[in-house]
Design an enzyme around this catalytic site. Sequence first.
Site, PDB file in Angstrom:
ATOM      1  N   ARG A  70      -9.665 -26.647   6.393  1.00 42.01           N
ATOM      2  CA  ARG A  70      -9.887 -27.024   5.547  1.00 42.01           C
ATOM      3  C   ARG A  70     -10.762 -28.606   5.556  1.00 42.01           C
ATOM      4  NH1 ARG A  70      -6.253 -29.507   3.722  1.00 42.01           N
ATOM      5  NH2 ARG A  70      -4.312 -28.579   5.075  1.00 42.01           N
ATOM      6  N   TYR A 208     -14.447 -21.338   3.794  1.00 34.57           N
ATOM      7  CA  TYR A 208     -13.947 -20.834   4.211  1.00 34.57           C
ATOM      8  C   TYR A 208     -12.468 -20.953   3.398  1.00 34.57           C
ATOM      9  CZ  TYR A 208      -9.650 -20.457   8.262  1.00 34.57           C
ATOM     10  OH  TYR A 208      -9.184 -19.776   8.763  1.00 34.57           O
ATOM     11  N   GLY A 209     -11.538 -20.049   3.680  1.00 37.56           N
ATOM     12  CA  GLY A 209      -9.590 -20.054   3.011  1.00 37.56           C
ATOM     13  C   GLY A 209      -9.592 -21.484   1.848  1.00 37.56           C
ATOM     14  N   GLY A 210      -9.030 -22.419   2.390  1.00 36.69           N
ATOM     15  CA  GLY A 210      -9.215 -23.321   1.168  1.00 36.69           C
ATOM     16  C   GLY A 210      -9.852 -24.458   0.302  1.00 36.69           C
ATOM     17  N   LYS A 217      -5.527 -23.922  -2.928  1.00 34.60           N
ATOM     18  CA  LYS A 217      -5.792 -25.344  -2.946  1.00 34.60           C
ATOM     19  C   LYS A 217      -6.495 -26.164  -4.352  1.00 34.60           C
ATOM     20  CE  LYS A 217      -2.468 -24.483   0.119  1.00 34.60           C
ATOM     21  NZ  LYS A 217      -2.443 -24.780   1.519  1.00 34.60           N
ATOM     22  N   HIS A 237       3.773 -27.359  -2.461  1.00 33.89           N
ATOM     23  CA  HIS A 237       2.842 -27.069  -1.243  1.00 33.89           C
ATOM     24  C   HIS A 237       4.054 -26.446  -0.648  1.00 33.89           C
ATOM     25  CE1 HIS A 237       0.699 -27.121   2.534  1.00 33.89           C
ATOM     26  NE2 HIS A 237       0.152 -25.770   2.260  1.00 33.89           N
ATOM     27  N   SER A 259       0.485 -28.165   6.076  1.00 36.96           N
ATOM     28  CA  SER A 259      -0.340 -27.021   6.888  1.00 36.96           C
ATOM     29  C   SER A 259       0.023 -26.870   8.065  1.00 36.96           C
ATOM     30  CB  SER A 259      -1.354 -27.300   6.240  1.00 36.96           C
ATOM     31  OG  SER A 259      -1.738 -27.397   5.250  1.00 36.96           O
ATOM     32  N   CYS A 261       3.320 -25.907   9.432  1.00 36.37           N
ATOM     33  CA  CYS A 261       4.671 -25.809   9.984  1.00 36.37           C
ATOM     34  C   CYS A 261       5.232 -25.178   9.507  1.00 36.37           C
ATOM     35  CB  CYS A 261       4.522 -27.600   9.725  1.00 36.37           C
ATOM     36  SG  CYS A 261       3.425 -27.940  10.476  1.00 36.37           S
ATOM     37  N   GLY A 262       4.871 -23.737   9.236  1.00 34.00           N
ATOM     38  CA  GLY A 262       5.838 -23.031   9.344  1.00 34.00           C
ATOM     39  C   GLY A 262       6.558 -22.187   7.732  1.00 34.00           C
ATOM     40  N   LYS A 263       5.694 -22.606   6.988  1.00 23.91           N
ATOM     41  CA  LYS A 263       6.241 -21.792   6.162  1.00 23.91           C
ATOM     42  C   LYS A 263       6.426 -20.424   5.273  1.00 23.91           C
ATOM     43  CE  LYS A 263       2.897 -24.081   3.516  1.00 23.91           C
ATOM     44  NZ  LYS A 263       2.381 -25.399   4.555  1.00 23.91           N
ATOM     45  N   ASP A 286       3.432 -19.897   0.424  1.00 21.42           N
ATOM     46  CA  ASP A 286       2.954 -21.731   0.245  1.00 21.42           C
ATOM     47  C   ASP A 286       2.923 -22.586  -0.896  1.00 21.42           C
ATOM     48  OD1 ASP A 286       0.305 -22.419   2.082  1.00 21.42           O
ATOM     49  OD2 ASP A 286      -0.785 -22.640   0.798  1.00 21.42           O
ATOM     50  N   ALA A 376      -7.055 -19.610  13.018  1.00 17.59           N
ATOM     51  CA  ALA A 376      -7.556 -18.019  12.571  1.00 17.59           C
ATOM     52  C   ALA A 376      -6.605 -17.475  11.654  1.00 17.59           C
ATOM     53  CB  ALA A 376      -7.285 -16.524  14.285  1.00 17.59           C
ATOM     54  N   ARG A 377      -6.984 -16.452  10.688  1.00 11.53           N
ATOM     55  CA  ARG A 377      -5.665 -16.183   9.913  1.00 11.53           C
ATOM     56  C   ARG A 377      -6.022 -14.800   9.508  1.00 11.53           C
ATOM     57  NH1 ARG A 377      -2.639 -20.473   6.770  1.00 11.53           N
ATOM     58  NH2 ARG A 377      -3.412 -22.307   7.945  1.00 11.53           N
ATOM     59  N   PHE A 500      12.691 -19.955  14.766  1.00  7.34           N
ATOM     60  CA  PHE A 500      12.280 -18.184  14.065  1.00  7.34           C
ATOM     61  C   PHE A 500      12.826 -17.388  13.480  1.00  7.34           C
ATOM     62  CE2 PHE A 500       8.267 -19.070  17.107  1.00  7.34           C
ATOM     63  CZ  PHE A 500       7.565 -19.268  15.998  1.00  7.34           C
ATOM     64  N   GLU A 502      16.143 -17.813  14.427  1.00 14.35           N
ATOM     65  CA  GLU A 502      17.774 -18.370  14.211  1.00 14.35           C
ATOM     66  C   GLU A 502      17.226 -19.347  13.114  1.00 14.35           C
ATOM     67  OE1 GLU A 502      20.244 -19.010  16.704  1.00 14.35           O
ATOM     68  OE2 GLU A 502      18.926 -16.936  16.844  1.00 14.35           O
ATOM     69  N   ASN A 503      16.197 -19.736  12.456  1.00 14.08           N
ATOM     70  CA  ASN A 503      16.541 -20.691  11.168  1.00 14.08           C
ATOM     71  C   ASN A 503      16.599 -19.990  10.558  1.00 14.08           C
ATOM     72  OD1 ASN A 503      14.557 -22.278  12.988  1.00 14.08           O
ATOM     73  ND2 ASN A 503      12.216 -21.622  11.476  1.00 14.08           N
TER      74      ASN A 503
HETATM   75  P1  GTP Z   1      -0.398 -22.760   6.017  1.00 16.88           P
HETATM   76  O1  GTP Z   1      -0.285 -21.491   5.561  1.00 16.88           O
HETATM   77  O2  GTP Z   1      -1.077 -24.044   7.510  1.00 16.88           O
HETATM   78  O3  GTP Z   1       0.383 -23.656   4.701  1.00 16.88           O
HETATM   79  O4  GTP Z   1       1.357 -23.206   7.191  1.00 16.88           O
HETATM   80  P2  GTP Z   1       2.497 -22.658   7.054  1.00 16.88           P
HETATM   81  O5  GTP Z   1       3.536 -23.714   7.331  1.00 16.88           O
HETATM   82  O6  GTP Z   1       2.393 -21.110   6.739  1.00 16.88           O
HETATM   83  O7  GTP Z   1       2.550 -22.391   8.834  1.00 16.88           O
HETATM   84  P3  GTP Z   1       3.375 -21.070   9.334  1.00 16.88           P
HETATM   85  O8  GTP Z   1       4.721 -20.288   9.106  1.00 16.88           O
HETATM   86  O9  GTP Z   1       1.976 -20.144   9.602  1.00 16.88           O
HETATM   87  O10 GTP Z   1       3.807 -21.849  11.115  1.00 16.88           O
HETATM   88  C1  GTP Z   1       2.084 -22.303  11.556  1.00 16.88           C
HETATM   89  C2  GTP Z   1       2.606 -22.134  13.128  1.00 16.88           C
HETATM   90  O11 GTP Z   1       3.589 -22.020  13.505  1.00 16.88           O
HETATM   91  C3  GTP Z   1       2.160 -20.739  13.685  1.00 16.88           C
HETATM   92  O12 GTP Z   1       1.831 -20.623  14.897  1.00 16.88           O
HETATM   93  C4  GTP Z   1       3.791 -20.192  13.868  1.00 16.88           C
HETATM   94  O13 GTP Z   1       3.917 -19.520  14.865  1.00 16.88           O
HETATM   95  C5  GTP Z   1       4.830 -21.654  14.129  1.00 16.88           C
HETATM   96  N1  GTP Z   1       5.820 -21.928  14.073  1.00 16.88           N
HETATM   97  C6  GTP Z   1       6.493 -20.837  12.917  1.00 16.88           C
HETATM   98  N2  GTP Z   1       8.168 -21.342  12.287  1.00 16.88           N
HETATM   99  C7  GTP Z   1       8.466 -21.881  13.682  1.00 16.88           C
HETATM  100  C8  GTP Z   1       9.670 -22.625  14.533  1.00 16.88           C
HETATM  101  O14 GTP Z   1      10.267 -21.512  13.914  1.00 16.88           O
HETATM  102  N3  GTP Z   1       9.119 -22.905  15.481  1.00 16.88           N
HETATM  103  C9  GTP Z   1       8.174 -22.877  16.539  1.00 16.88           C
HETATM  104  N4  GTP Z   1       7.989 -23.326  17.215  1.00 16.88           N
HETATM  105  N5  GTP Z   1       7.424 -22.633  15.721  1.00 16.88           N
HETATM  106  C10 GTP Z   1       7.061 -22.248  14.950  1.00 16.88           C
HETATM  107  C1  SPV Z   2      -3.413 -25.080   4.182  1.00 17.42           C
HETATM  108  O1  SPV Z   2      -3.883 -25.570   5.299  1.00 17.42           O
HETATM  109  O2  SPV Z   2      -2.392 -25.238   4.484  1.00 17.42           O
HETATM  110  C2  SPV Z   2      -3.704 -23.276   3.938  1.00 17.42           C
HETATM  111  C3  SPV Z   2      -4.657 -22.765   4.266  1.00 17.42           C
HETATM  112  O3  SPV Z   2      -2.393 -23.280   3.491  1.00 17.42           O
HETATM  113  S1  SPV Z   2      -6.406 -23.532   3.197  1.00 17.42           S
HETATM  114  O4  SPV Z   2      -5.817 -22.218   1.925  1.00 17.42           O
HETATM  115  O5  SPV Z   2      -7.347 -22.903   4.277  1.00 17.42           O
HETATM  116  O6  SPV Z   2      -5.634 -24.122   2.758  1.00 17.42           O
HETATM  117 MN    MN Z   3      -0.839 -24.467   2.859  1.00 13.49          MN
END
Ligand code: GTP
Ligand code: SPV
Ligand code: MN
Length: 571
Positions: A70, A208-210, A217, A237, A259, A261-263, A286, A376-377, A500, A502-503
């Site tokens: 984005r 690209y994506g967003g 978005k 979000h 973004s 950060c683990g969703k 998301d 990469a997605r 992961f 463990e969460n």
């Molecule tokens: P958007 O699609 O951008 O909105 O992102 P998202 O919030 O869905 O993030 P996603 O779950 O794809 O995680 C992003 C990165 O964080 C990836 O490389 C994951 O492997 C890593 N990640 C996710 N959960 C954890 C966790 O519990 N611990 C650690 N160390 N890394 C994590």
């Molecule tokens: C984000 O950046 O929060 C995403 C990927 O989920 S995108 O659709 O490109 O915004």
């Molecule tokens: Mn997102």
Amino acid sequence: MPAPNSSVAAFVAEIAALCKPAAIHWCDGSEAEYSALCARLVSEGTLIPLNPAKRPNSYLARSTPDDVARLEHRTFICTTDAAEAGPTNNWREPVAMRAELNTLLDGAMAGRTLYVLPFVMASGTPIEMFGVQVTDSAYVAASMHIMTRMGADVLARMEGKPFVRCVHSVGAPLAQGETSSSWPSNPTHKYIAHFPETAEIMSFGSGYGGNALLGKKCLALRLASVEAHKSGWLAEHMLIVGLESPEGEKAYVAGAFPSACGKTNFAMVEPPEDMKGWTVSTVGDDIAWLFAGPRGELRAVNPEAGFFGVAPGTSAKTNPVAMDMVGHDCIFTNCALTEDGDVWWEGMGTPPDRLIDWQGRPWTPDAGRPAAHPNARFTVRATNCRTLDANWNAPEGVEISALLFGGRLSKTFPLVFEAQDWAEGVLWAATLSSEATAAAEGQADIRRDPFAMLPFCGYNIADYMAHWLAFKDKLTVDVPIFRVNWFRKDENGRFIWPGFRENTRVLRWVVERARGRVEARSGLLGGLPRHEDLVNGSGSIDAARFDILMASDPDEIRAELEGQKRHLAGM
Ligand code: GTP
Ligand code: SPV
Ligand code: MN
């Protein structure tokens, strides 16, 4: 195709007259159409078919290096009054912005096909929103097939109803006889412009994506947040995840993390071995639209129909559900390609001796650069996900028992703490911060990302925060709010918490707290889990290391609170 006098037909005719495409294709949303789009993209070199013995019906796309995420500095909210856009958005005056874009769009689709994509977000729910995206990108058309509910039946349903006009062009017109490059985009002009007053989105120059899948978005967050503010709901979000106990009790939780950060990972987390009988189910990864239900309970729907997830870091160990999900019928973007026609990315496991990197260059493990782009997605239908919740499609949504807000913070913030009440939870959400990720170009090292909505709130963020505070009055069922942080690091720079799967333990504790079945001990920031309640006899983290994970340093907290004050003063 709609009746020639319909407003959709008029919109398409108007854009076609401006952009001058070689052909117009009304998308019906069928499987045959999806296959034809992919076949065309293969013939134009945009999609590389993967080895069907390894990954059936799947493709790899490689973007240009300037079109990988984005573009927040090219994203604009266009309102008559600049104050409507607020302190966090880039503002442009709508008439001037439209004129600027119309100049760029004049003839922008020459030699290309204009695809018409009628789509609906949160289909069938009381807050559903219709959109029509016109685009000159077959990659975007194929991706919208996966990510939204779209096609002929949606077009029929939207007859006579309002819809968001979504115009997208990659800004790469073709001269007579010229063939398309494999990733058409515009190297000099990129805009993602939103016009909330007239329900329009205009996106130029990026594929690209967003930036380009305008239902996501642009519509389901930026424009939907404006609509939600007007009509008394929330467009967020957020992931939505379900947890069922061995006794069959079910609860859902929604969580906002910035973004990358683990969703996605949390939405399809697999419980650890010792949590036998507990099941996690996925509603969304998301975006969540939240509203008050008839009993004054908080409800949520996922407006999307697919997942556009981060590939790097995804492995059979970290996210087996996602690995299965992307095993077939998947479009990958900016991953590396193996010699046997499969995809690879950092964090998947040991790299093969030779790869083709995301830019199409030969790569070896000693290359000194990543093989896959960090952003990469994968793009897959939600129905590919084996943990998809039985109610993921329900028009009444699911009831939310707790809300989570979490950033990527290597210090100061413990794994989890509970806010005292709604208002305090809103404060912790409003002051959320996170370290930079690859999901958007040009991020600061650490930034405040209120509600993980900094790039996605379509109106004044101060009004948005006030809307959140006032929203509580619609709820009679209590919804506790928690801050979480999977990313705290020790003095050696290693993650303290294994994260992961463990969460799931945090999810269980949160749900048990919401039910009033487990105690919290009081900490400096809020209610904290006891070691024994969280890990429940497993060896995931010992008591001493748990104390380090949960500790709050008064000086660090004081500095954080000062930072929060400065941040809120600027809102
Ligand atoms: P958007 O699609 O951008 O909105 O992102 P998202 O919030 O869905 O993030 P996603 O779950 O794809 O995680 C992003 C990165 O964080 C990836 O490389 C994951 O492997 C890593 N990640 C996710 N959960 C954890 C966790 O519990 N611990 C650690 N160390 N890394 C994590
Ligand atoms: C984000 O950046 O929060 C995403 C990927 O989920 S995108 O659709 O490109 O915004
Ligand atoms: Mn997102």
